[in-house]
Design a protein around this motif. Structure first.
Motif, PDB file in Angstrom:
ATOM      1  N   LEU A 184      37.187 -22.898 -37.818  1.00 41.32           N
ATOM      2  CA  LEU A 184      36.822 -23.972 -38.742  1.00 41.32           C
ATOM      3  C   LEU A 184      37.715 -25.193 -38.569  1.00 41.32           C
ATOM      4  O   LEU A 184      37.339 -26.296 -38.968  1.00 41.32           O
ATOM      5  CB  LEU A 184      36.892 -23.462 -40.184  1.00 41.32           C
ATOM      6  CG  LEU A 184      36.028 -22.239 -40.489  1.00 41.32           C
ATOM      7  CD1 LEU A 184      36.257 -21.777 -41.920  1.00 41.32           C
ATOM      8  CD2 LEU A 184      34.562 -22.536 -40.237  1.00 41.32           C
ATOM      9  N   THR A 185      38.914 -24.981 -38.018  1.00 40.11           N
ATOM     10  CA  THR A 185      39.829 -26.081 -37.722  1.00 40.11           C
ATOM     11  C   THR A 185      40.330 -25.916 -36.292  1.00 40.11           C
ATOM     12  O   THR A 185      40.164 -24.862 -35.682  1.00 40.11           O
ATOM     13  CB  THR A 185      41.038 -26.116 -38.691  1.00 40.11           C
ATOM     14  OG1 THR A 185      41.797 -24.909 -38.539  1.00 40.11           O
ATOM     15  CG2 THR A 185      40.593 -26.270 -40.140  1.00 40.11           C
ATOM     16  N   SER A 186      40.934 -26.963 -35.778  1.00 43.69           N
ATOM     17  CA  SER A 186      41.470 -26.923 -34.424  1.00 43.69           C
ATOM     18  C   SER A 186      42.969 -26.666 -34.462  1.00 43.69           C
ATOM     19  O   SER A 186      43.636 -26.933 -35.461  1.00 43.69           O
ATOM     20  CB  SER A 186      41.204 -28.262 -33.719  1.00 43.69           C
ATOM     21  OG  SER A 186      39.818 -28.501 -33.613  1.00 43.69           O
ATOM     22  N   GLY A 187      43.500 -26.152 -33.354  1.00 42.64           N
ATOM     23  CA  GLY A 187      44.931 -25.913 -33.251  1.00 42.64           C
ATOM     24  C   GLY A 187      45.242 -25.096 -32.014  1.00 42.64           C
ATOM     25  O   GLY A 187      44.369 -24.832 -31.191  1.00 42.64           O
ATOM     26  N   VAL A 188      46.492 -24.690 -31.911  1.00 44.71           N
ATOM     27  CA  VAL A 188      46.951 -23.899 -30.776  1.00 44.71           C
ATOM     28  C   VAL A 188      47.519 -22.585 -31.302  1.00 44.71           C
ATOM     29  O   VAL A 188      48.312 -22.571 -32.244  1.00 44.71           O
ATOM     30  CB  VAL A 188      48.028 -24.664 -29.969  1.00 44.71           C
ATOM     31  CG1 VAL A 188      48.584 -23.792 -28.852  1.00 44.71           C
ATOM     32  CG2 VAL A 188      47.451 -25.947 -29.402  1.00 44.71           C
ATOM     33  N   LEU A 189      47.097 -21.488 -30.693  1.00 48.93           N
ATOM     34  CA  LEU A 189      47.661 -20.163 -30.985  1.00 48.93           C
ATOM     35  C   LEU A 189      48.581 -19.799 -29.841  1.00 48.93           C
ATOM     36  O   LEU A 189      48.247 -20.023 -28.673  1.00 48.93           O
ATOM     37  CB  LEU A 189      46.555 -19.116 -31.128  1.00 48.93           C
ATOM     38  CG  LEU A 189      45.564 -19.327 -32.269  1.00 48.93           C
ATOM     39  CD1 LEU A 189      44.476 -18.258 -32.222  1.00 48.93           C
ATOM     40  CD2 LEU A 189      46.263 -19.310 -33.621  1.00 48.93           C
ATOM     41  N   ARG A 190      49.738 -19.201 -30.182  1.00 50.25           N
ATOM     42  CA  ARG A 190      50.738 -18.818 -29.178  1.00 50.25           C
ATOM     43  C   ARG A 190      51.148 -17.363 -29.366  1.00 50.25           C
ATOM     44  O   ARG A 190      51.149 -16.856 -30.484  1.00 50.25           O
ATOM     45  CB  ARG A 190      51.971 -19.697 -29.315  1.00 50.25           C
ATOM     46  CG  ARG A 190      51.749 -21.131 -28.927  1.00 50.25           C
ATOM     47  CD  ARG A 190      53.012 -21.989 -29.142  1.00 50.25           C
ATOM     48  NE  ARG A 190      52.811 -23.335 -28.660  1.00 50.25           N
ATOM     49  CZ  ARG A 190      52.136 -24.279 -29.288  1.00 50.25           C
ATOM     50  NH1 ARG A 190      51.556 -24.002 -30.433  1.00 50.25           N
ATOM     51  NH2 ARG A 190      52.002 -25.484 -28.778  1.00 50.25           N
ATOM     52  N   LEU A 191      51.537 -16.742 -28.263  1.00 53.51           N
ATOM     53  CA  LEU A 191      52.090 -15.393 -28.341  1.00 53.51           C
ATOM     54  C   LEU A 191      53.311 -15.402 -29.238  1.00 53.51           C
ATOM     55  O   LEU A 191      54.060 -16.366 -29.259  1.00 53.51           O
ATOM     56  CB  LEU A 191      52.487 -14.892 -26.958  1.00 53.51           C
ATOM     57  CG  LEU A 191      51.367 -14.653 -25.942  1.00 53.51           C
ATOM     58  CD1 LEU A 191      51.967 -14.210 -24.615  1.00 53.51           C
ATOM     59  CD2 LEU A 191      50.366 -13.650 -26.453  1.00 53.51           C
ATOM     60  N   GLY A 192      53.496 -14.295 -29.971  1.00 57.10           N
ATOM     61  CA  GLY A 192      54.684 -14.144 -30.778  1.00 57.10           C
ATOM     62  C   GLY A 192      54.393 -14.082 -32.264  1.00 57.10           C
ATOM     63  O   GLY A 192      53.236 -14.038 -32.697  1.00 57.10           O
TER      64      GLY A 192
END
Length: 161
Positions: free
Chosen positions: A145-153
């Motif tokens: 529903l929104t944009s962003g960045v997912l990262r390991l951890g």
């Protein structure tokens, strides 16, 4: 709640085409990622489902690594590389199959739509018997529903309760 993203996957191809006995198609590049860019209404940049209208409500898939670990233990095989399940996000510390409605993971808002039921390919990709063993714990399909960045951890999961 605190959770951990243990694997992220984005692949420009669908590796599971044809007959499972023929084996998966090779990825042109390793599908595991340290981070993925998520775009609202479109999915994960660089993934085979990005922007496809038929997959907008299911462009991002999540699974609990605990489900994969339990299946490996039940089948008596070593732990699987979580990327082999080909789910976009593999989490530790959350009941992924119990997610419903809207939730926020790592600052990105999602809406859960339906289970990510396993397919017969799991017997080839993971181990014989994995297809059946993953029933009711194959994860969920959702839409960003929104944009962003997912990262390991380590990150947070807010169920919006």
């Amino acid at each position: 709640m605190q959770v951990e993203i243990v694997a992220l996957m984005a692949s420009p191809i669908h590796a599971f085409e044809g007959r499972p006995s023929d084996g998966p198609r090779p990825d042109p590049e390793p599908p595991g990622r340290a981070s993925v860019e998520v775009r609202a209404g479109l999915g994960v940049v660089g993934d085979r489902y990005f922007g496809h209208p038929a997959h907008r409500r299911a462009s991002v898939t999540l699974i609990a690594v605990e489900s994969l670990e339990a299946v490996a233990a039940e089948l008596g095989v070593p732990a699987f590389d979580p990327v082999l399940a080909r789910r976009t996000v593999v989490l530790r510390g959350a009941d992924v199959d119990g997610l419903a409605g809207e939730f926020t993971l790592g600052g990105v808002r999602f809406r859960a739509h339906r289970p990510a039921n396993p397919c017969a390919w799991m017997d080839q990709a993971l181990a014989p018997g994995a297809f059946r063993a993953l029933r009711r714990r194959g994860g969920i399909r959702c839409a960003p529903l929104t944009s962003g960045v997912l990262r390991l951890g380590p990150t947070t999961l807010d169920r919006g309760e």
